[in-house]
Scaffold this motif. Structure first.
Motif, PDB file in Angstrom:
ATOM      1  N   GLN A  79      49.072  52.013  29.846  1.00 47.11           N
ATOM      2  CA  GLN A  79      49.113  51.068  30.583  1.00 47.11           C
ATOM      3  C   GLN A  79      50.828  50.821  30.525  1.00 47.11           C
ATOM      4  O   GLN A  79      51.518  50.628  31.660  1.00 47.11           O
ATOM      5  CB  GLN A  79      48.898  49.700  30.970  1.00 47.11           C
ATOM      6  CG  GLN A  79      47.584  50.049  31.243  1.00 47.11           C
ATOM      7  CD  GLN A  79      47.311  49.663  32.517  1.00 47.11           C
ATOM      8  OE1 GLN A  79      47.886  49.932  33.006  1.00 47.11           O
ATOM      9  NE2 GLN A  79      45.974  50.075  32.950  1.00 47.11           N
ATOM     10  N   ASP A 491      41.327  47.483  27.488  1.00 49.23           N
ATOM     11  CA  ASP A 491      41.337  47.414  28.810  1.00 49.23           C
ATOM     12  C   ASP A 491      40.625  46.103  29.401  1.00 49.23           C
ATOM     13  O   ASP A 491      40.911  45.387  30.352  1.00 49.23           O
ATOM     14  CB  ASP A 491      40.827  48.545  29.617  1.00 49.23           C
ATOM     15  CG  ASP A 491      41.883  48.792  31.601  1.00 49.23           C
ATOM     16  OD1 ASP A 491      43.227  48.622  31.746  1.00 49.23           O
ATOM     17  OD2 ASP A 491      40.635  48.868  31.929  1.00 49.23           O
ATOM     18  N   ARG A 496      41.607  44.295  33.221  1.00 47.22           N
ATOM     19  CA  ARG A 496      41.122  44.280  33.926  1.00 47.22           C
ATOM     20  C   ARG A 496      40.988  42.982  34.683  1.00 47.22           C
ATOM     21  O   ARG A 496      40.739  41.916  34.255  1.00 47.22           O
ATOM     22  CB  ARG A 496      39.601  44.960  33.629  1.00 47.22           C
ATOM     23  CG  ARG A 496      38.303  44.825  34.595  1.00 47.22           C
ATOM     24  CD  ARG A 496      37.531  45.585  34.079  1.00 47.22           C
ATOM     25  NE  ARG A 496      37.465  47.489  33.670  1.00 47.22           N
ATOM     26  CZ  ARG A 496      37.317  47.585  32.163  1.00 47.22           C
ATOM     27  NH1 ARG A 496      35.562  47.461  32.638  1.00 47.22           N
ATOM     28  NH2 ARG A 496      37.177  48.440  31.963  1.00 47.22           N
ATOM     29  N   ARG A 507      49.320  42.170  32.915  1.00 45.07           N
ATOM     30  CA  ARG A 507      48.695  42.325  31.617  1.00 45.07           C
ATOM     31  C   ARG A 507      48.592  41.063  31.498  1.00 45.07           C
ATOM     32  O   ARG A 507      49.338  39.559  31.553  1.00 45.07           O
ATOM     33  CB  ARG A 507      49.820  42.270  30.255  1.00 45.07           C
ATOM     34  CG  ARG A 507      49.367  42.859  29.331  1.00 45.07           C
ATOM     35  CD  ARG A 507      49.661  43.138  27.748  1.00 45.07           C
ATOM     36  NE  ARG A 507      49.400  42.837  26.653  1.00 45.07           N
ATOM     37  CZ  ARG A 507      48.519  43.923  25.731  1.00 45.07           C
ATOM     38  NH1 ARG A 507      49.476  45.304  26.285  1.00 45.07           N
ATOM     39  NH2 ARG A 507      47.898  43.495  24.718  1.00 45.07           N
TER      40      ARG A 507
END
Length: 643
Positions: A79, A491, A496, A507
């Motif tokens: 990411q 994640d 998510r 984040r």
């Protein structure tokens, strides 16, 4: 409020770098330090490829093989992109070597320390050369005892020996497993299992407040792994070891025939190799195993450089433990900036610690608010000379303004830099700065290179200049932040369900923060510590700040809300710990809290119950477990409803 521009000379190199990115960024760069730091922050977020080479040059970071670039943005598997790809180094070697810049030499003092109970003795010290030789000696002994790449735990207080062992493990290509010495045997066992540890360093006992607290016995109960056991005091162990265990003396004797026991060729590895496994607080189930690569040490040292101006000649002390993130941060910040690490082998609550701060000439002192409260309550530092301290740092929990004023008064009302981050970030995402005015109990902005937004209840970011309260969403481009967990879905935990912002997925960190009218920030607690009172969302921290000042008998408070068993609006419950020697009835405190909350926060808020308790449940890193208090109340209500 404070303003300190003593280290404004650092702006010159950053300014030069900014010039190549266009004159618009320069603004009033050399005229207004407050405007300057805002411009520099914007520059560091937008142009990390230009910012980080400048900072790396300032730190004692030397690559065995230089990176291909600063940031590889096209790596879709991560990411936040890939930082310093292709580089090889050993971050422990960087901590141990003299550097012409920033003037860290072999005869520089690397560590100063004192044992509890020796408060009138001279402060011990070790030069960089002496320190390096001790680390290399232990690295050679590790090679004779374990296999390359093994995970090796440290379950000790943060002592000189613990720091030497930590760096030796990293230097020799092993992995540190960080375990706080306060953990019970069951928690130690869990961490050893999750990290697949092959051995453990510990002590026979530790000394706290004049009392001997067993440590080796907990390790024995936790695991059959080989333990290397150091004496708590002196050179001799006070207990009998198991057959598979080694005394510290016998461990070191494994290199008696080594031709150069005080020299070790560092194990050079890619920058994203794991060097340390740390853990979240973990109150239920297994704690998250958070791997540190060689990037977090660089990140935390860079933040201390930028925000605290740590440098050669400074003496940095922060009561902490290698089992928690602040321990490695303190260590790497000192050694990579060329400062002296100051360690007190004992309890930080007593006068002995305060005298050590005085005698060691500490210039930067880190604290947690509950520790400051204890110093103030016990008058433990009265009469001591703390005037060499040029600034304080604070982290771990929300600060009390009155306590901060008291602390600052101990050193000519010098500033207190607030820091807030996380183990998985390896740093602080929000922080004070010496180039901005500071206000007690607040943060003046994001840390350098950090971008974030504040989200409303629908996940929509508030405008950057709007006062607001909401959950923080961090930009994913964050050098030093984790890109994996050892026992959980990274994640799932951090990304998510988080919204997109300007083409990037934010984040998750979990903090609720408030941006004030003046542009300062206040951490309002964790997302799960919010409450809904009369249809109005507020945080436990906000209520506690008001209640803490309601009566002189109060040491600290904890605010929670629970819904009645039969449903309906949440009710506010305040738990209270009283100062020693005070006695007051809960109903009287309830009236005072009710008045304080309605006067200072909202007239619709109502305190339903006050409970006086001897102490609060906390994690081993001293974080208040409001969730435990909430569960206790829910259980009590459930039992009553069945009677």
């Amino acid at each position: 409020m404070f303003s300190n521009v003593r280290h404004q000379a650092k702006l010159t190199n950053l300014g030069r770098a900014m010039e190549i990115h266009g004159p618009k960024l320069l603004g009033s760069l050399y005229n207004d330090p407050i405007t300057s730091i805002n411009l520099f922050h914007k520059f560091s977020v937008q142009h990390p490829e230009a910012y980080w080479p400048i900072v790396l040059k300032e730190l004692s970071v030397v690559f065995h093989e230089a990176p291909k670039c600063i940031l590889e943005r096209n790596d879709k598997s991560k990411q936040g992109g890939t930082w310093l790809p292709g580089s090889l180094l050993n971050i422990a070697e960087c901590c141990l070597q003299p550097m012409s810049h920033p003037r860290k030499q072999d005869d520089s003092v690397a560590i100063v320390w004192r044992d509890e109970g020796c408060d009138d003795s001279s402060v011990n010290h070790m030069t960089l050369k002496e320190f390096r030789e001790q680390v290399m000696l232990v690295a050679n002994a590790l090679g004779a005892t374990f296999s390359k790449g093994d995970a090796i735990a440290i379950d000790m207080p943060m002592t000189v020996h613990a720091v030497i062992i930590y760096l030796a493990i990293v230097l020799a290509g092993f992995v540190v497993v960080s375990i706080a010495d306060s953990f019970a045997a069951r928690e130690i066992a869990t961490r050893l299992r999750v990290s697949n540890t092959k051995g453990i360093f510990t002590q026979d006992y530790i000394v706290r407040g004049g009392k001997k607290v067993p440590l080796y016995s907990k390790v024995v109960e936790a695991s059959p792994l080989k333990a290397i056991v150091l004496p708590g005091i002196g050179n001799n162990l006070s207990i009998q070891l198991r057959e598979q265990d080694l005394s510290w003396k016998d461990f070191l004797s494994s290199v008696d025939r080594h031709p150069r026991p005080n020299y070790y060729d560092p194990d050079y590895r890619p920058v994203d190799s794991i060097i340390n496994i740390l853990f979240s607080s973990g109150t239920t189930g297994d704690p998250k195993a958070i791997p540190w690569t060689q990037l977090p040490p660089i990140r935390c040292a860079a933040e201390i450089w930028a925000h605290i101006d740590l440098k050669v000649g400074d003496v940095f002390c922060w009561p902490t433990n290698l089992g928690w993130v602040m321990g490695p941060i303190l260590m790497f910040a000192c050694f990579l900036n060329g400062a002296t690490l100051a360690i007190y082998h004992g309890s930080p609550l007593g006068r002995g610690f305060g005298k050590f701060v005085q005698d060691a000439g500490v210039t930067v002192l880190g604290t947690v608010p509950s520790l400051v409260k204890a110093w103030k309550s016990a008058n433990g530092v009265d009469g001591l000379d703390w005037t060499k301290i040029r600034l304080f740092c604070s982290t771990g929990e929300a600060s009390n303004v009155d306590d901060d004023l008291w602390l600052s008064s101990k050193s000519y009302y010098n500033p207190i830099i607030e820091c807030c981050g996380g183990t998985e970030l390896g740093s602080s995402y929000i922080q004070g700065s010496l180039l901005q005015p500071q206000a007690f109990g607040t943060f003046s902005g994001a840390s350098m290179t950090t971008g974030f937004v504040i989200l409303d209840e629908h996940g929509i970011p508030y405008p950057d200049d709007q006062p607001c309260v909401g959950e923080v969403g961090l930009f994913p481009l964050y050098l030093g932040a984790t890109d994996r967990l050892l026992n959980a879905d990274h994640d799932e935990v951090y990304f998510r369900g988080m919204p997109m912002y300007k083409g990037m997925q934010l984040r998750r960190h979990g903090d609720i923060i408030k941006r004030t009218v003046g542009g300062y920030y206040i951490v309002q607690g964790r997302a799960d510590d919010t409450m809904n009172l009369g249809g109005i969302k507020t945080s436990s921290v906000e209520i506690e700040r008001v209640c803490d000042r309601a009566d002189e008998s109060i040491l600290e408070t904890a605010a929670i809300s629970v819904a009645p068993v039969g449903g309906g609006p949440e009710v506010l419950i305040i738990f209270v710990v009283l100062k020693k020697g005070f006695n007051i009835q809960p109903d009287k405190l309830k009236m005072k809290f009710h008045k304080a909350v309605q006067s200072n926060l909202n007239p619709l808020f109502k305190v339903s119950v006050v409970k006086i308790v001897p102490e609060f449940p906390r994690t081993a890193s001293n974080k208040l477990l409001r969730r435990v208090l909430r569960d206790q109340v829910r259980h009590e209500l459930s039992v009553r409803s069945r009677m």
